[in-house]
Write a protein that holds these residues in place. Structure first.
Motif, PDB file in Angstrom:
ATOM      1  N   VAL A 159     -15.886   7.091  -3.532  1.00  0.00           N
ATOM      2  CA  VAL A 159     -15.907   6.776  -2.358  1.00  0.00           C
ATOM      3  C   VAL A 159     -15.520   5.339  -1.891  1.00  0.00           C
ATOM      4  O   VAL A 159     -14.743   5.488  -0.873  1.00  0.00           O
ATOM      5  N   ARG A 160     -15.964   4.626  -2.642  1.00  0.00           N
ATOM      6  CA  ARG A 160     -15.776   3.144  -2.265  1.00  0.00           C
ATOM      7  C   ARG A 160     -14.294   2.792  -1.983  1.00  0.00           C
ATOM      8  O   ARG A 160     -13.828   2.317  -1.295  1.00  0.00           O
ATOM      9  N   GLN A 161     -13.704   3.327  -3.204  1.00  0.00           N
ATOM     10  CA  GLN A 161     -12.122   3.194  -3.293  1.00  0.00           C
ATOM     11  C   GLN A 161     -11.515   3.524  -2.014  1.00  0.00           C
ATOM     12  O   GLN A 161     -10.497   3.030  -1.501  1.00  0.00           O
ATOM     13  N   GLY A 162     -11.864   4.966  -1.851  1.00  0.00           N
ATOM     14  CA  GLY A 162     -11.165   5.566  -0.629  1.00  0.00           C
ATOM     15  C   GLY A 162     -11.343   5.201   0.787  1.00  0.00           C
ATOM     16  O   GLY A 162     -10.448   4.849   1.615  1.00  0.00           O
ATOM     17  N   LEU A 163     -12.390   4.612   0.861  1.00  0.00           N
ATOM     18  CA  LEU A 163     -12.968   4.049   2.185  1.00  0.00           C
ATOM     19  C   LEU A 163     -12.208   2.433   2.127  1.00  0.00           C
ATOM     20  O   LEU A 163     -11.909   2.159   3.326  1.00  0.00           O
ATOM     21  N   GLU A 164     -12.300   1.734   1.291  1.00  0.00           N
ATOM     22  CA  GLU A 164     -11.628   0.488   1.286  1.00  0.00           C
ATOM     23  C   GLU A 164     -10.215   0.306   1.384  1.00  0.00           C
ATOM     24  O   GLU A 164      -9.830  -0.365   2.260  1.00  0.00           O
ATOM     25  N   GLU A 165      -9.583   1.542   0.981  1.00  0.00           N
ATOM     26  CA  GLU A 165      -8.137   1.690   0.937  1.00  0.00           C
ATOM     27  C   GLU A 165      -7.757   2.089   2.683  1.00  0.00           C
ATOM     28  O   GLU A 165      -6.770   1.984   3.081  1.00  0.00           O
ATOM     29  N   SER A 166      -8.987   2.686   3.244  1.00  0.00           N
ATOM     30  CA  SER A 166      -8.949   2.884   4.790  1.00  0.00           C
ATOM     31  C   SER A 166      -9.300   1.968   5.715  1.00  0.00           C
ATOM     32  O   SER A 166      -9.423   2.094   6.778  1.00  0.00           O
ATOM     33  N   HIS A 220       1.669  -8.002  -8.920  1.00  0.00           N
ATOM     34  CA  HIS A 220       1.420  -7.364  -7.583  1.00  0.00           C
ATOM     35  C   HIS A 220       1.930  -8.474  -6.488  1.00  0.00           C
ATOM     36  O   HIS A 220       2.401  -8.072  -5.333  1.00  0.00           O
ATOM     37  N   ILE A 221       1.741  -9.902  -6.591  1.00  0.00           N
ATOM     38  CA  ILE A 221       2.244 -10.724  -5.869  1.00  0.00           C
ATOM     39  C   ILE A 221       3.807 -10.793  -5.742  1.00  0.00           C
ATOM     40  O   ILE A 221       4.376 -10.979  -4.555  1.00  0.00           O
ATOM     41  N   CYS A 222       4.391 -10.649  -7.029  1.00  0.00           N
ATOM     42  CA  CYS A 222       5.743 -10.347  -6.934  1.00  0.00           C
ATOM     43  C   CYS A 222       6.304  -9.359  -6.274  1.00  0.00           C
ATOM     44  O   CYS A 222       7.167  -9.464  -5.467  1.00  0.00           O
ATOM     45  N   ARG A 223       5.625  -8.120  -6.552  1.00  0.00           N
ATOM     46  CA  ARG A 223       6.062  -6.890  -5.713  1.00  0.00           C
ATOM     47  C   ARG A 223       5.971  -7.072  -4.127  1.00  0.00           C
ATOM     48  O   ARG A 223       6.642  -6.798  -3.220  1.00  0.00           O
ATOM     49  N   GLY A 248       8.586  -7.160  13.348  1.00  0.00           N
ATOM     50  CA  GLY A 248       8.918  -5.822  13.881  1.00  0.00           C
ATOM     51  C   GLY A 248       9.401  -4.784  13.229  1.00  0.00           C
ATOM     52  O   GLY A 248       9.540  -3.480  13.351  1.00  0.00           O
ATOM     53  N   GLU A 249       9.737  -4.871  11.797  1.00  0.00           N
ATOM     54  CA  GLU A 249      10.152  -4.016  10.829  1.00  0.00           C
ATOM     55  C   GLU A 249       9.273  -3.703   9.934  1.00  0.00           C
ATOM     56  O   GLU A 249       8.371  -4.389   9.461  1.00  0.00           O
ATOM     57  N   LYS A 250       9.180  -2.284   9.824  1.00  0.00           N
ATOM     58  CA  LYS A 250       8.178  -1.691   8.991  1.00  0.00           C
ATOM     59  C   LYS A 250       8.233  -1.977   7.639  1.00  0.00           C
ATOM     60  O   LYS A 250       9.251  -2.355   7.094  1.00  0.00           O
ATOM     61  N   VAL A 251       7.117  -2.356   6.853  1.00  0.00           N
ATOM     62  CA  VAL A 251       7.110  -2.655   5.533  1.00  0.00           C
ATOM     63  C   VAL A 251       6.112  -1.687   4.611  1.00  0.00           C
ATOM     64  O   VAL A 251       4.985  -1.240   5.179  1.00  0.00           O
ATOM     65  N   LEU A 252       6.638  -0.651   3.939  1.00  0.00           N
ATOM     66  CA  LEU A 252       5.989   0.210   3.180  1.00  0.00           C
ATOM     67  C   LEU A 252       5.150  -0.400   1.915  1.00  0.00           C
ATOM     68  O   LEU A 252       6.033  -0.968   0.891  1.00  0.00           O
ATOM     69  N   LEU A 253       3.829  -0.228   1.787  1.00  0.00           N
ATOM     70  CA  LEU A 253       3.123  -0.686   0.705  1.00  0.00           C
ATOM     71  C   LEU A 253       2.249   0.088   0.080  1.00  0.00           C
ATOM     72  O   LEU A 253       1.872   0.924   0.819  1.00  0.00           O
ATOM     73  N   GLN A 254       2.125  -0.182  -1.283  1.00  0.00           N
ATOM     74  CA  GLN A 254       1.104   0.782  -1.906  1.00  0.00           C
ATOM     75  C   GLN A 254      -0.341   0.349  -1.505  1.00  0.00           C
ATOM     76  O   GLN A 254      -0.625  -0.799  -0.908  1.00  0.00           O
ATOM     77  N   PRO A 255      -1.411   1.055  -1.841  1.00  0.00           N
ATOM     78  CA  PRO A 255      -2.729   0.712  -1.466  1.00  0.00           C
ATOM     79  C   PRO A 255      -3.139  -0.469  -1.990  1.00  0.00           C
ATOM     80  O   PRO A 255      -3.853  -1.281  -1.318  1.00  0.00           O
ATOM     81  N   GLN A 256      -2.819  -0.779  -3.324  1.00  0.00           N
ATOM     82  CA  GLN A 256      -3.423  -2.057  -3.865  1.00  0.00           C
ATOM     83  C   GLN A 256      -2.644  -3.220  -3.239  1.00  0.00           C
ATOM     84  O   GLN A 256      -3.339  -4.353  -3.164  1.00  0.00           O
ATOM     85  N   GLU A 257      -1.266  -3.091  -3.064  1.00  0.00           N
ATOM     86  CA  GLU A 257      -0.414  -3.882  -2.192  1.00  0.00           C
ATOM     87  C   GLU A 257      -0.993  -4.446  -0.874  1.00  0.00           C
ATOM     88  O   GLU A 257      -1.094  -5.447  -0.405  1.00  0.00           O
TER      89      GLU A 257
END
Length: 228
Positions: free
Chosen positions: A22-29, A200-203, A152-161
C-alpha cells in the motif's frame, strides 16, 4: 521554487506485506505515508497529529480499528477514514460506516482501486487545500497527475525516477548526500554497496535533457544538488 505540501496519510496495518504494498502504491501517487503496526500507536498518531486521510485495519494488536475511529470522532476529528479489512460481513460494514468511516474496502483488494478511492476522499476533504504543482527553473511536476514537463515539453519518467525528481525539487539548492538519497528515496536505513543512486541520477539527467542547461549537479565528495 513553488513550495508544495503533499497530502499526509496515516496507515494503521499490522501485516508488513500489505503495508509495503500500500505504501509503495500511494507514494508513487504523490502521497506521503506514515505506517503504524498496532492500534495503540495508531490511536496516538491519529489523535495527536494532523492527517489528510487515515486508513485503518479493523483487527489490530492493541486497540481495534473501530475503537480508533470512535476516539477520533469523539474528539471531533473529522479526517476522512477508510477501513481496509478482511471483515466483509454486512454488520461489520454497517458498524464502520455508522461510527463515521468514509469508505470501506475488503481484502484482498486492487491497489489501483484503493489509490482511486483515496484520491476521491482527498478531493472531498475540506482540509486538503495544498498546492499540487512544483516548479524548479523550467521543470514542472504535477503531484496529482504525476506529469513532468521541462520548458513545456513532456518528460516520461519511471516511478522511482519520479520519486527522485520530487526529492530533488523539494530540496532544491541543498546538497544531498548519497546516504540521504538512499534513506529518503529508497528507504534504505543501513549501509549498502549499490550503484542504484548513480544509475537513477544518470537516467534522470538524460531524460530531463542537460544540453546547455544542467539542473542536477555533482558536488564532488559531498553529493548532488538541483539548481538552475
Amino acid at each position: 521554487m513553488t513550495l508544495v505540501t503533499r497530502p499526509r496519510l496515516l496507515l494503521v496495518e499490522d501485516d508488513h506485506a500489505t503495508t509495503d504494498y500500500v505504501r509503495q502504491g500511494l507514494e508513487e501517487s504523490g502521497i506521503d505515508v506514515v505506517c503504524v503496526a498496532n492500534g495503540t500507536d495508531g490511536s496516538q498518531h491519529a489523535l495527536s497529529q494532523t492527517w489528510d486521510i487515515v486508513i485503518l485495519d479493523r483487527m489490530l494488536p492493541g486497540l481495534d480499528g473501530l475503537t480508533i475511529l470512535m476516539r477520533m470522532r469523539s474528539y471531533a476529528i473529522m479526517t476522512p477514514v477508510l477501513f481496509l479489512t478482511t471483515m466483509d460481513g454486512v454488520p461489520s460494514r454497517v458498524a464502520g460506516l455508522r461510527h463515521g468511516a468514509d469508505d470501506y474496502m475488503i481484502k484482498p483488494f486492487a491497489l489501483r482501486e484503493l489509490v482511486a478511492r483515496v484520491q476521491v476522499l482527498l478531493r472531498r476533504s475540506s482540509s486538503f487545500q495544498h498546492t499540487t504543482i512544483m516548479n524548479v527553473a523550467d521543470v514542472e511536476l504535477n503531484l496529482l497527475t504525476l506529469a513532468v514537463t521541462r520548458n513545456g515539453e513532456k518528460v516520461l519518467l519511471q516511478p522511482q525516477e519520479l520519486k527522485l525528481l520530487e526529492y530533488f525539487m523539494r530540496n532544491a539548492g541543498t546538497v544531498l548526500s548519497r546516504q540521504m538519497l538512499l534513506k529518503d528515496v529508497w528507504h534504505m536505513d543501513f549501509p549498502v554497496r549499490t550503484n542504484i543512486v548513480e544509475t537513477h541520477i544518470c537516467r534522470l539527467r538524460e531524460k530531463l535533457g542537460q544540453d546547455g542547461q544542467p539542473l542536477i549537479h555533482t558536488v564532488r565528495g559531498s553529493g548532488y544538488v538541483m539548481s538552475a
